[in-house]
Motif scaffolding. Sequence first.
Motif, short mmCIF file in Angstrom:
data_model
loop_
_atom_site.label_atom_id
_atom_site.label_comp_id
_atom_site.label_asym_id
_atom_site.label_seq_id
_atom_site.Cartn_x
_atom_site.Cartn_y
_atom_site.Cartn_z
N UNK A 82 33.47 -50.79 23.97
CA UNK A 82 32.82 -49.58 24.10
C UNK A 82 33.48 -48.62 23.06
N UNK A 83 33.13 -47.92 22.04
CA UNK A 83 33.64 -47.15 21.50
C UNK A 83 33.75 -46.18 22.43
N UNK A 84 35.18 -45.19 21.84
CA UNK A 84 35.44 -44.13 22.72
C UNK A 84 35.59 -43.10 22.00
N UNK A 85 35.04 -41.79 22.71
CA UNK A 85 35.69 -40.47 22.12
C UNK A 85 36.10 -39.81 22.74
N UNK A 86 37.30 -39.47 22.20
CA UNK A 86 38.76 -39.18 23.07
C UNK A 86 39.00 -37.56 22.47
#
Length: 86
Positions: A20-24
């Motif tokens: 999954x795309x992960x916002x950090x």
Amino acid sequence: AETLLIATKGSGNKPSRTKTNTRKDARTKELIASAIENNVLFAALDEEQIGRIVEEMWCLNTSKGDNIINQGEQGDNFYVVEQGTF
């Protein structure tokens, strides 16, 4: 729950969970960068290269008891533990 941040090498398929795309946030980016900078495998990387790896890392939420790494198998991921104990 445990949380791992993962960078996958090439087309490796481990772990077998959905990427999954992960916002950090800034704290997570610093955690990943610190793990990379303190790893001998990445010693020759410059700041830009480290930044690219940080951006490519993705999140895997696991449950206690999940097998993430099996001894004797070829490794194809770089793991950073964000939360929990492994």
